[in-house]
Scaffold this active site. Structure first.
Site, PDB file in Angstrom:
ATOM      1  N   THR A  15       0.874  -1.177   0.000  1.00 27.68           N
ATOM      2  CA  THR A  15       0.000   0.000   0.000  1.00 27.68           C
ATOM      3  C   THR A  15       0.910   1.225   0.000  1.00 27.68           C
ATOM      4  O   THR A  15       2.091   1.124   0.346  1.00 27.68           O
ATOM      5  CB  THR A  15      -0.876   0.065   1.263  1.00 27.68           C
ATOM      6  OG1 THR A  15       0.002   0.156   2.387  1.00 27.68           O
ATOM      7  CG2 THR A  15      -1.733  -1.171   1.407  1.00 27.68           C
ATOM      8  N   GLU A  17      -5.465  -4.370  -0.349  1.00 30.82           N
ATOM      9  CA  GLU A  17      -5.625  -5.534   0.528  1.00 30.82           C
ATOM     10  C   GLU A  17      -6.725  -6.480   0.051  1.00 30.82           C
ATOM     11  O   GLU A  17      -6.901  -7.563   0.588  1.00 30.82           O
ATOM     12  CB  GLU A  17      -5.964  -5.072   1.957  1.00 30.82           C
ATOM     13  CG  GLU A  17      -4.827  -4.377   2.689  1.00 30.82           C
ATOM     14  CD  GLU A  17      -4.777  -2.868   2.460  1.00 30.82           C
ATOM     15  OE1 GLU A  17      -5.263  -2.400   1.399  1.00 30.82           O
ATOM     16  OE2 GLU A  17      -4.262  -2.153   3.346  1.00 30.82           O
ATOM     17  N   LYS A  62     -15.157  16.195  12.036  1.00 33.45           N
ATOM     18  CA  LYS A  62     -16.080  16.114  13.164  1.00 33.45           C
ATOM     19  C   LYS A  62     -16.391  17.519  13.640  1.00 33.45           C
ATOM     20  O   LYS A  62     -15.590  18.166  14.295  1.00 33.45           O
ATOM     21  CB  LYS A  62     -15.491  15.249  14.265  1.00 33.45           C
ATOM     22  CG  LYS A  62     -15.208  13.857  13.727  1.00 33.45           C
ATOM     23  CD  LYS A  62     -14.855  12.849  14.796  1.00 33.45           C
ATOM     24  CE  LYS A  62     -14.668  11.486  14.158  1.00 33.45           C
ATOM     25  NZ  LYS A  62     -13.334  11.241  13.601  1.00 33.45           N
ATOM     26  N   TRP A  89     -20.933  14.694  11.760  1.00 33.45           N
ATOM     27  CA  TRP A  89     -19.816  14.334  10.888  1.00 33.45           C
ATOM     28  C   TRP A  89     -20.048  14.953   9.531  1.00 33.45           C
ATOM     29  O   TRP A  89     -21.135  14.867   8.975  1.00 33.45           O
ATOM     30  CB  TRP A  89     -19.763  12.826  10.700  1.00 33.45           C
ATOM     31  CG  TRP A  89     -19.147  12.102  11.841  1.00 33.45           C
ATOM     32  CD1 TRP A  89     -18.797  12.624  13.049  1.00 33.45           C
ATOM     33  CD2 TRP A  89     -18.809  10.720  11.870  1.00 33.45           C
ATOM     34  NE1 TRP A  89     -18.269  11.652  13.836  1.00 33.45           N
ATOM     35  CE2 TRP A  89     -18.260  10.469  13.149  1.00 33.45           C
ATOM     36  CE3 TRP A  89     -18.907   9.673  10.962  1.00 33.45           C
ATOM     37  CZ2 TRP A  89     -17.810   9.207  13.526  1.00 33.45           C
ATOM     38  CZ3 TRP A  89     -18.469   8.425  11.339  1.00 33.45           C
ATOM     39  CH2 TRP A  89     -17.920   8.193  12.607  1.00 33.45           C
TER      40      TRP A  89
END
Ligand code: ADP
Length: 545
Positions: free
Chosen positions: A185, A330, A441, A446
């Site tokens: 990654t 992944e 936040k 959110w």
């Protein structure tokens, strides 16, 4: 009672063997690094992959050894995909866009025994070769005529290397759980981490991707992976294409709008895949030159959220169907694909687009669930947001040689924690709200940076948009919108805010806008938010100053 069926392993070599036998004269067209177009066939590809396998054995490369590549999408890279994995070694695609420190870390961590690279990356290899402790062989992927004068010890020439062997070779019958390829990654947080794929996971992922309701790759397609072969194996395209004998058009290093357009048209590409940044370039080129795409039918876009404006541009203006996909290195990488279910497809355009903006629905092979902070599963109501967990036969079971990273990546039942905050609806479509570390936040609410970015990108003066949270004394965090202007336009902050006010709730609106000369990207073409946070760390919302 056990079933009584043959236990034949699923192997990467089986894919190329199949393509060579049943689609032997189907073409693999590559834009080369040396210049010009190269034409090969699946039969030719297999023969050269076999010669490569024999040459690798001659160099002392054996089962499980890692063979690194630094290369664009081209036929020699494809030969490495099949030749290296096919002989039982591990094809380790390295992303050349990473920082030097990351490249050093990755090659040393993987303990690569050999490194194959395109001419483009000679300066990179010259600079880093002394630090690549395990690499015994450096091979430049070209012919004798193009061999550079290079400052790399014992530099080998790819064409000479394989010229020394014939194609009289039988692929070994490996255990299907043998490692076949390795991909790290990009490490936007901490060190890069390795996903070590197996033959089995690779073949199952190819089956999944070819399904009619997933990417529907078929022998009628000409597929152009505009996603690099060093980015999660070009999303598995090389394997899927071989599995069904699809023609391949490999774009080399040229991912700009003009080059892609020309390749699409000259090779009659029907399906292409890439990240939104690449498609921004193509759309701009098409718009500027008033061009049409005459053969392209579908484009799979993923890696970052696809804005509505991009979906509309492709579907309305260019009559190209957009498939929005989500995945991760992944996960080999396909997680979800945005094909519309029959009931959704029958709805009016505006509603269909509402689904297309979502990241897609689970396909067979990937289990999905959304959990709250305590790990409790949330309802599939399209509203409740939480972390997405996944499991399936093409999802990693741990990171390569990295116990600490592995320990943090799974829940107690073995589900992989994606780090993405999503909603999932009753139809099974997920919508990525944000990466958990990017969500803003603000007060008790959110704010999804993706929502604000997607709204902003619809404004005619904005070429690209990024949203980060900056500290606010009362609300904790507030969104800062950073934009890159479209060429020739002069965006006006007030005008942009008015435009956004019609699209977002009041509390989601950015308090401030920065017009930046450019927006930094990661090595896989995503907006580099860590860098933006660094650049704007002292910035405060206007009201708080
Ligand atoms: P990296 O870790 O290098 O960014 P990946 O390419 O594996 O590597 O990135 C996976 C992540 O990219 C996902 O976890 C998700 O946050 C993001 N992503 C992928 N596809 C989408 C999409 N369609 N919409 C929003 N985010 C996406």
């Amino acid at each position: 009672m056990r079933g009584m069926m043959m236990d034949r392993p699923l192997l990467v070599s089986g894919l190329i063997e199949y393509a060579a036998r049943y689609h032997g004269d189907t073409e693999i067209v590559s834009r080369t690094i040396e210049g010009g177009i190269h034409r090969a066939t699946y039969a030719g590809l297999e023969a050269r992959a076999k010669r490569l396998a024999k040459a690798l054995a001659r160099l002392g490369i054996g089962s499980g050894d890692r063979v690194a590549t630094l290369a664009w999408n081209g036929y020699r890279h494809l030969e490495l995909y099949f030749g290296v994995s096919g002989m039982g070694a591990v094809c380790h695609t390295v992303n050349p866009r990473l920082f030097h420190d990351q490249l050093r870390y990755i090659v040393n961590h993987a303990e690569d025994a050999a490194l194959f690279f395109d001419l483009t990356f000679l300066p990179l290899v010259e600079a880093l070769a002394p630090d690549f402790r395990s690499v015994r062989h450096f091979v430049v992927m070209t012919d004798r005529a193009h061999m550079p004068a290079a400052n790399v010890p014992n530099l080998l020439c790819y064409e000479e290397l394989i010229a020394g062997e014939d194609a009289d070779y039988v692929w070994p019958l490996l255990d299907e759980n043998t490692a076949s390829s390795l991909c790290y990654t990009s490490g936007t947080t901490g060190n890069p981490k390795g996903s070590l794929y197996s033959h089995r996971s690779t073949v199952l992922h190819a089956f999944g991707s070819c399904m009619a309701d997933a990417c529907a790759v078929s022998m009628f397609d000409t597929v152009c992976p505009a996603v690099p072969m060093f980015h999660a194996n070009a999303w598995g395209v090389p394997y899927a294409a071989a599995m069904c004998g699809a023609k391949l058009a490999l774009p080399g290093a040229q991912l700009d709008g003009k080059s892609l357009f020309e390749l699409f048209e000259s090779e009659r590409v029907t399906l292409s895949l890439g990240v939104p940044t690449v498609w921004l370039g193509l759309l701009k080129y098409l718009d500027d030159n008033r061009l049409r795409l005459t053969t392209l039918k579908r484009t799979l876009i993923g890696g970052s959220a696809v804005p509505l404006a991009m979906i509309e541009a492709f579907e309305e203006r260019y009559k190209v169907e957009v498939l929005h996909g989500w995945g991760m290195t992944e996960m080999s990488p396909i997680g979800t694909i945005g094909t519309l279910k029959p009931a959704v497809a029958a709805r009016p355009a505006a509603e269909r687009y509402r689904y297309k903006v979502k990241q897609g629905r689970g396909i067979f092979g990937v289990d999905l669930k959304v959990v709250d902070a305590a790990g409790r599963e949330l309802p599939r109501d399209g509203v409740s947001r939480g972390e997405l967990l996944v499991r399936g036969p093409w999802v990693i079971s741990g990171y390569y040689n990295d116990a600490a990273a592995s320990a943090a990546a799974f829940d107690k039942d073995g589900w992989f924690r994606t780090g993405d905050v999503v909603t999932i609806d009753a139809e099974g479509y997920i919508q990525v709200v944000d990466r958990s570390k990017d969500v803003i936040k603000s007060g008790g609410e959110w704010i999804s940076s993706i929502d604000v970015e997607n709204a902003a990108i619809g404004h005619p003066d904005i070429a690209e948009a990024a949203v980060i949270g900056i500290p606010h004394p009362r609300w904790g965090e507030r969104p800062l919108l950073i934009i890159a202007a479209r060429e020739g336009s002069r965006p006006d902050k007030k005008d942009i805010l008015r435009y956004l006010a019609g699209k977002l709730a009041k509390w989601q609106l950015p308090d401030d806008i920065v017009i930046a000369p450019e927006i930094p990207h990661t090595a896989t073409g995503k907006i580099l938010k860590t860098r933006l946070r660094e650049i704007y760390r002292h910035r405060r919302p206007p009201a708080a100053e």
